[in-house]
Design an enzyme around this catalytic site. Structure first.
Site, mmCIF file in Angstrom:
data_model
loop_
_atom_site.group_PDB
_atom_site.id
_atom_site.type_symbol
_atom_site.label_atom_id
_atom_site.label_comp_id
_atom_site.label_asym_id
_atom_site.label_seq_id
_atom_site.Cartn_x
_atom_site.Cartn_y
_atom_site.Cartn_z
ATOM 1 N N GLY A 158 0.624 -4.939 0.840
ATOM 2 C CA GLY A 158 -0.562 -5.003 -0.020
ATOM 3 C C GLY A 158 -0.273 -5.656 -1.367
ATOM 4 O O GLY A 158 -1.188 -6.184 -2.010
ATOM 5 N N GLU A 177 -0.579 -9.226 -0.735
ATOM 6 C CA GLU A 177 -2.007 -9.462 -0.462
ATOM 7 C C GLU A 177 -2.827 -9.419 -1.747
ATOM 8 O O GLU A 177 -3.753 -10.210 -1.938
ATOM 9 C CB GLU A 177 -2.496 -8.419 0.548
ATOM 10 N N GLU A 203 4.731 -4.932 7.036
ATOM 11 C CA GLU A 203 3.988 -3.835 7.679
ATOM 12 C C GLU A 203 4.437 -3.598 9.117
ATOM 13 O O GLU A 203 4.361 -2.495 9.634
ATOM 14 C CB GLU A 203 2.482 -4.122 7.662
ATOM 15 N N ALA A 221 0.867 -1.171 0.000
ATOM 16 C CA ALA A 221 0.000 0.000 0.000
ATOM 17 C C ALA A 221 0.915 1.236 0.000
ATOM 18 O O ALA A 221 2.059 1.170 0.461
ATOM 19 C CB ALA A 221 -0.887 -0.020 1.230
#
Ligand code: CAA
Length: 258
Positions: free
Chosen positions: A109, A112, A132, A65
């Protein structure tokens, strides 16, 4: 449709969506995830498309992200926008098969997103991770949930708690990726897999996808019943007649998605 952060190409029966924020290693910001959701919905609704590939660059599938976008957010911002909840649901609601073709970094992300696809083909340069924890947060798009189902508790804990990266070989051993190929052949292999899927009846392909996904959502006996009922239902299709007749007549089946 023209997009700013992705490039979409439809060739024959395959839609390829290339994440395209090279300066940010394809970091997933709201714009990119919004465009990706739209492109997937468009490909899903395009009768010509029978399989979808999501890929990135040689250096990064996606490095997570977008930290710059997230850094200013408060709890209230994240909670009220349900940050990336809508986009994640849109991506995973795609009915047609979606392959992730991953080279380079698939972190946070990015890892993911790859796990939201139906399977992952990795270049030998791929590196997966959930770093993260190094940012004082934790995964928010499936890194503790899908990763645990893919690779089991011990490795998922290791990845989440240490933030270390896993190379392609380890990812294949752990069951995160379906195959590892030389980086130069990544798109060729992904395309060959997509072409193979595109030859099938889309009815069987969607039913297989729904049934495999059901294995993650329900008990074994419920999943087996769901599978058996879908299997039975396919006997109502012309493609079942065609597939079995073609086998007996020793010819290639011509499926018509009926
Ligand atoms: N968000 C925003 N920008 C990013 C980014 C990210 N996740 N990852 C890389 N970039 C940017 C860098 O800031 C840099 O931009 P500038 O040139 O403007 O500074 C550019 O991409 C190139 O990156 P690096 O110079 O860092 O490249 P490198 O080769 O030295 O390192 C890397 C590569 C190891 C992937 C490193 O960039 C990195 O660690 N990135 C962050 C990985 C990460 O922590 N991901 C998790 C994000 S949080 C998340 O994903 C939450 C969730 O679950 C939803």
């Amino acid at each position: 449709m023209a997009y700013e952060t992705i490039i979409v190409e439809v060739e024959d029966h395959v839609a390829t969506i290339k994440l395209n924020r090279p300066d940010a290693l394809n970091a997933l910001n709201s714009e990119l995830l919004g465009e990706l959701s739209e492109a997937l919905a468009e490909a899903d609704g395009n009768e010509k498309v029978r399989c979808i590939i999501i890929t990135g660059s040689a250096k990064a599938f996606a490095a997570g992200a977008d930290i710059k976008e997230m850094s200013e957010k408060s709890y209230v911002d994240m909670f009220l926008s349900d940050f990336f909840g809508k986009e994640g649901a849109a991506i995973t609601s795609t009915r047609k098969p979606v392959i992730a073709a991953v080279a380079g970094y698939a972190l946070g992300g990015g890892c993911e997103l790859a796990m939201m696809c139906d399977f992952i083909i990795a270049a030998d340069t791929a590196k997966f991770g959930q770093p993260e924890i190094n940012l004082g947060v934790m995964p928010g798009l499936g890194g503790t949930q899908r990763l645990t189902r893919y690779i089991g508790k011990s490795k998922a804990m290791d990845m989440n708690l240490t933030g270390r990266f896993m190379d392609a070989e380890e990812a294949e051993r752990a069951g995160l990726v379906s195959r590892v190929v030389p980086a130069k052949q990544l798109m060729e292999e992904a395309r060959a897999a997509a072409d193979k899927i595109a030859e099938k009846s889309i009815l069987s392909a969607i039913a297989c996808k729904e049934a495999v996904n059901r294995a993650y959502e329900t008990t074994l006996s419920e999943g087996l019943l769901y599978e058996r009922r879908l299997f039975h239902a396919l006997f109502a299709t012309e493609d079942q007649n065609e597939g079995m007749a073609a086998f007996m007549e020793k010819r290639t089946a011509q499926f018509r998605d009926r």
